[in-house]
Design a protein around this motif. Structure first.
Motif, PDB file in Angstrom:
ATOM      1  N   ALA A 127      36.773  -0.746 -29.556  1.00 58.33           N
ATOM      2  CA  ALA A 127      37.584  -1.362 -31.183  1.00 58.33           C
ATOM      3  C   ALA A 127      38.958  -2.044 -30.570  1.00 58.33           C
ATOM      4  CB  ALA A 127      37.319  -0.689 -32.109  1.00 58.33           C
ATOM      5  N   SER A 128      39.706  -0.921 -29.430  1.00 58.31           N
ATOM      6  CA  SER A 128      40.851  -1.778 -29.857  1.00 58.31           C
ATOM      7  C   SER A 128      41.280  -2.221 -28.549  1.00 58.31           C
ATOM      8  CB  SER A 128      41.517  -0.224 -28.896  1.00 58.31           C
ATOM      9  OG  SER A 128      41.198   0.944 -29.543  1.00 58.31           O
ATOM     10  N   ALA A 129      39.906  -3.189 -27.832  1.00 59.79           N
ATOM     11  CA  ALA A 129      40.505  -4.016 -27.185  1.00 59.79           C
ATOM     12  C   ALA A 129      40.530  -5.607 -27.498  1.00 59.79           C
ATOM     13  CB  ALA A 129      39.048  -4.420 -26.010  1.00 59.79           C
ATOM     14  N   ALA A 130      39.840  -4.970 -28.307  1.00 59.02           N
ATOM     15  CA  ALA A 130      39.046  -6.353 -29.651  1.00 59.02           C
ATOM     16  C   ALA A 130      40.627  -6.683 -30.814  1.00 59.02           C
ATOM     17  CB  ALA A 130      37.945  -5.867 -30.782  1.00 59.02           C
ATOM     18  N   THR A 131      41.011  -5.273 -31.340  1.00 60.37           N
ATOM     19  CA  THR A 131      42.611  -6.054 -31.868  1.00 60.37           C
ATOM     20  C   THR A 131      43.414  -5.831 -31.024  1.00 60.37           C
ATOM     21  OG1 THR A 131      41.603  -3.920 -33.397  1.00 60.37           O
ATOM     22  CG2 THR A 131      43.743  -4.347 -33.380  1.00 60.37           C
ATOM     23  N   VAL A 132      43.188  -5.616 -29.819  1.00 59.94           N
ATOM     24  CA  VAL A 132      44.474  -6.810 -28.950  1.00 59.94           C
ATOM     25  C   VAL A 132      44.102  -7.616 -28.748  1.00 59.94           C
ATOM     26  CG1 VAL A 132      45.343  -6.326 -26.934  1.00 59.94           C
ATOM     27  CG2 VAL A 132      45.189  -4.101 -27.571  1.00 59.94           C
TER      28      VAL A 132
END
Length: 422
Positions: A127-132
């Motif tokens: 999820a964090s990688a998707a935001t970045v």
């Protein structure tokens, strides 16, 4: 835990505590600098409100870490809620301005310390990688298929990189746990070894005391044997000769018995001096064991008029004083027994150095005896062979006896080769 490990843990704790604040500020500064001044006020209010909520969230989580230091770095439901709320705030902020992706990257730092379960941790990282990746693709929402394609590629790259880092981190954590377990096991082993060494030292001291006591007892037995076999018998003979003198009127016969009594007295005096001399290995004061044995054998041969030969085999070494003294006394007692009982015409003494052992062999061509009758001989007063065996066993050695009536006697003492380290 070492001082270095404590310092590393403290720095990691500080990074996890203050890192989200720093990333929020890093994203806020360029976001404000590049924001459209003509944008709708609602967007500005929403952005600042979300930043305020993010600060409050961090302060609350900071408070939990301070109140519960152990819980702050242990995955829990509270930690998972904190991670999800922070991700949602970062996602909305990144939607408003891509520079807030810095704040979204804080999810990379503590997913393993906040979310329970490895599968949920990987989902949090995704999820964090998707935001970045959304910010890297040009900001959300996407306006073209190209942006979606770039987003997909960046998501795969970010996720793959995070998975690799997470895998390496897990391996390092596992190695750290194994090192900690190994160190703990070594400490326990060292403690057990130290205890065993202490017990061994105490046992060694006890054995030394017992060995000294056994040595004193052996010396007393040997002296008793010496007195019984030499002085007592000599005095008995003197008394018998003097009784004959007192009961015979023949002056010539009386003279002969007096001469015999004088000879017996002189011989007994010599035996007494020899016994006293044997209390300490004086022969070893200036010579090594081979030289001392050579002189002892030569002197014994001259005194008894028996052909005596001494031989050394192997490479001679300087022995520990206790080993050398024991072997010398064994040789002296064996030669004494040969002189008193064997009636031999030839005696051979061999000292052999054999690596980890030393062997002393005394052979004679005397009348020999039946070894099975040895206990009866001992009860009758023959202390010598028992004394030799006790001496050898006292230094962890052994004694072998071979004899047959009419075919001589062979005595072999084998003891450990303990070198003199002085």
């Amino acid at each position: 835990m070492s001082v270095v490990d404590s310092q590393i843990d403290r720095r990691w704790d500080q990074l996890h505590t203050w890192g989200p604040y720093g990333l929020l500020v890093i994203g806020l500064v360029p976001a404000v600098a590049t924001a459209d001044p003509h944008a709708a006020p609602a967007k500005w209010y929403t952005g600042w409100a979300l930043v305020g909520v993010a600060v409050v969230l961090q302060l609350g989580w900071h408070g939990i870490r301070l109140r519960r230091p152990g819980r702050g770095r242990t995955p829990s439901r509270t930690g998972a809620v904190y991670y999800v709320v922070r991700w949602a705030l970062a996602f909305v902020l990144t939607w408003l301005n891509p520079f807030f992706a810095f704040y979204a990257a804080s999810g990379y730092m503590d997913a393993d310390e906040t979310i329970p379960g490895r599968r949920w941790q990987r989902l949090g990282l995704l999820a964090s990688a998707a935001t970045v990746a959304g910010a890297q693709a040009g900001g959300m929402p996407f306006g073209s298929a190209v942006q979606w394609a770039v987003f997909a590629a960046l998501l795969v790259a970010n996720s793959g990189l995070q998975m690799v880092v997470a895998h390496l981190t897990d391996q390092e954590a596992q190695r750290s746990r194994e090192r900690t377990a190994t160190i703990a096991e070594l400490e326990r082993t060292n403690a057990a070894l130290q205890q065993a060494l202490d017990e061994n030292a105490a046992l060694h001291a006890q054995l030394l005391v017992q060995a000294r006591e056994a040595g004193v007892a052996d010396e007393r037995r040997r002296l008793a044997a010496e007195i019984h076999d030499t002085l007592a018998q000599g005095l008995t003979g003197i008394i018998a000769q003097l009784q004959v003198v007192a009961n015979t009127p023949d002056r010539q016969a009386a003279r002969e018995h007096v001469d015999r009594a004088v000879d017996l007295a002189r011989h007994s005096l010599g035996e007494a001096r020899r016994s006293v001399h044997n209390l300490a290995p004086v022969a070893l004061e200036n010579d090594g064991l081979p030289e001392a044995l050579k002189k002892t054998v030569a002197e014994w041969g001259e005194r008894t008029a028996v052909r005596a030969e001494f031989t050394v085999t192997g490479t001679a070494e300087q022995l520990h004083e206790e080993v050398a003294a024991t072997l010398l006394r064994i040789a002296q007692e064996a030669l004494s027994n040969a002189a008193r009982h064997a009636h031999a015409t030839r005696v051979g003494v061999t000292l052999s150095f054999m690596g980890d052992e030393v062997s002393l062999d005394i052979r004679d061509d005397g009348r020999g005896f039946d070894p099975l009758a040895l206990p009866a001989r001992t009860r009758a007063g023959g202390f010598g062979l028992d004394g030799i065996r006790a001496r050898a066993e006292r230094i962890a050695g052994s004694l072998t006896l071979e004899s047959e009536p009419g075919h001589g006697t062979a005595v072999s003492a084998r003891v450990p080769l303990v070198r003199d380290d002085r």
